[in-house]
Design an enzyme around this catalytic site. Structure first.
Site, short mmCIF file in Angstrom:
data_model
loop_
_atom_site.label_atom_id
_atom_site.label_comp_id
_atom_site.label_asym_id
_atom_site.label_seq_id
_atom_site.Cartn_x
_atom_site.Cartn_y
_atom_site.Cartn_z
CB THR A 1 -5.41 6.25 7.12
OG1 THR A 1 -4.86 4.35 6.23
CG2 THR A 1 -5.46 5.57 8.31
N GLY A 2 -7.84 5.72 4.81
CA GLY A 2 -8.92 4.93 4.92
C GLY A 2 -8.75 5.68 3.32
CB SER B 1 -1.40 -0.16 1.46
OG SER B 1 0.19 -0.07 2.81
CB THR C 1 -0.62 6.58 0.63
OG1 THR C 1 -1.38 5.07 -0.10
CG2 THR C 1 -0.66 7.22 -0.90
CB THR D 1 -1.86 5.57 3.53
OG1 THR D 1 -2.70 5.74 2.49
CG2 THR D 1 -0.86 7.03 3.88
NE ARG E 1 -8.09 7.84 -4.85
CZ ARG E 1 -7.83 7.94 -3.59
NH1 ARG E 1 -6.48 7.06 -3.69
NH2 ARG E 1 -8.64 7.66 -2.54
C1 SD4 Z 1 -6.01 7.32 -0.27
N1 SD4 Z 1 -6.22 7.77 2.04
O1 SD4 Z 1 -5.37 7.18 -1.20
C2 SD4 Z 1 -5.18 6.68 1.00
C3 SD4 Z 1 -5.57 4.57 1.13
C4 SD4 Z 1 -5.44 5.16 1.97
O2 SD4 Z 1 -6.05 3.34 3.65
O3 SD4 Z 1 -5.22 5.65 3.56
N2 SD4 Z 1 -5.95 3.82 2.60
O4 SD4 Z 1 -7.21 7.14 -0.54
#
Ligand code: SD4
Length: 319
Positions: free
Chosen positions: A232-233, A79, A199, A181, A209
């Site tokens: 994160t998310g 990731s 990330t 991330t 994106r």
């Molecule tokens: C994203 N926030 O690119 C990042 C991915 C992430 O846990 O944090 N995943 O949207």
């Protein structure tokens, strides 16, 4: 009553809330005990690299850069950085940001072929007149700064992508299956805050994106006068609420780090009533070393390193 006496009376006699006075005062640097926190279980190892710097009196900025470089270089971490999952077209594209407590910051987005985007983000902050570079321009800048082009798609990530291509179903999967991330925050012995975030974004995302991680105020915000936050998310949801800026501004208004993170999560839930396929996790750190963590749903963990040792903790969550 002269002004000096008035302020003293106000602070001790309750005529004005003390926080009002603090907002306008120049923050004095505190001597503090260093702390570093970061997202997910791989944060434990990342924190070790950061801690080596902090415990020797190094800066929070150097610490977060060194810490974030650990998962960036780890091919088993799919990731972040090298070994990250590619987008739908098979390209590994990276987003990263870095910020100091004095408001200086740098970021890169949609960067390809460079293993350490966090270090490129720092160069953008220190060696360019800009804050954010993207895509081809970010790559050219990195090469000019002496970074080397590398293949970031590992065999394992290529296989996962080929597997995904069979169905090409783009569904949001919370937590570790699809996205994590590294977001890291630190306070050093001088009382300075810094943070960094890196990330490869959501797995099998659309080409081009960009998520929240390189956007100052979304997945990262740091201000010595108020606090630091990282996230994160699902980036789209974190961007919609300008998540980390929100967390830090709430801390400025007197929210504890944990309460501020909870409020950001609740705003995301308000935008998405009834949805259970989203995840967002926030971390916050005050200059005094107080930690907050809050997630939308179960499964978000974070790592802490301070003088008492290292810990991996499960975050509290809302749903
Ligand atoms: C994203 N926030 O690119 C990042 C991915 C992430 O846990 O944090 N995943 O949207």
């Amino acid at each position: 009553m002269n002004r000096k006496n008035f302020l003293r009376t106000a602070a001790f006699g309750g005529l004005l809330p003390v926080t009002r006075l603090n907002i306008h005062s120049t923050p004095t640097l505190l001597k503090t005990t260093p702390v570093v926190i970061s997202t997910w279980n791989f944060g434990v190892e990342a924190n070790r690299a950061a801690w080596e710097i902090l415990q020797e009196g190094g800066s929070a900025l150097d610490a977060v850069e060194a810490g974030v470089r650990v998962p960036e270089a780890d091919p088993s971490n799919q990731s972040v950085g090298y070994g990250g999952f590619p987008d739908r077209e098979g390209h590994v594209t990276l987003d990263a940001s870095i910020m100091k407590g004095d408001g200086r910051c740098g970021s890169v987005a949609f960067l390809q072929q460079i293993k350490h985007p966090v270090s490129v983000a720092r160069k953008v902050m220190e060696e360019s007149p800009h804050i954010m570079l993207v895509g081809e321009g970010a790559l050219r800048f990195a090469l000019d700064q002496g970074f080397e082009r590398e293949e970031l798609l590992t065999d394992n990530s290529r296989k996962a992508w080929q597997e995904w291509m069979k169905e090409s179903e783009y569904k949001l999967m919370p937590n570790i299956e699809n996205h994590d991330t590294i977001g890291m925050l630190a306070v050093d012995a001088e009382g300075n805050l810094a943070g960094a975030c890196s990330t490869s974004g959501l797995a099998f995302k659309m080409h081009g994106r960009v998520g929240d991680s390189p956007l100052i105020g979304s997945a990262l915000f740091v201000d010595n006068e108020a606090g630091a936050a990282t996230a994160t998310g699902h980036g789209e949801e974190i961007i919609r609420v300008a998540g980390c800026h929100l967390v830090v501004e709430l801390m400025r208004q007197g929210y504890r780090p944990q309460e501020a993170c909870r409020e950001a999560v609740r705003r995301i839930i308000k935008h998405n009533p009834g949805r259970t396929d989203l995840q967002a996790g926030f971390l916050a750190l005050s200059r005094e070393g107080e930690i907050g963590a809050y997630a939308l749903q179960d499964g978000f963990s974070f790592a802490v390193r301070d003088q008492e040792g290292e810990k991996l903790q499960d975050s509290v969550y809302e749903l």
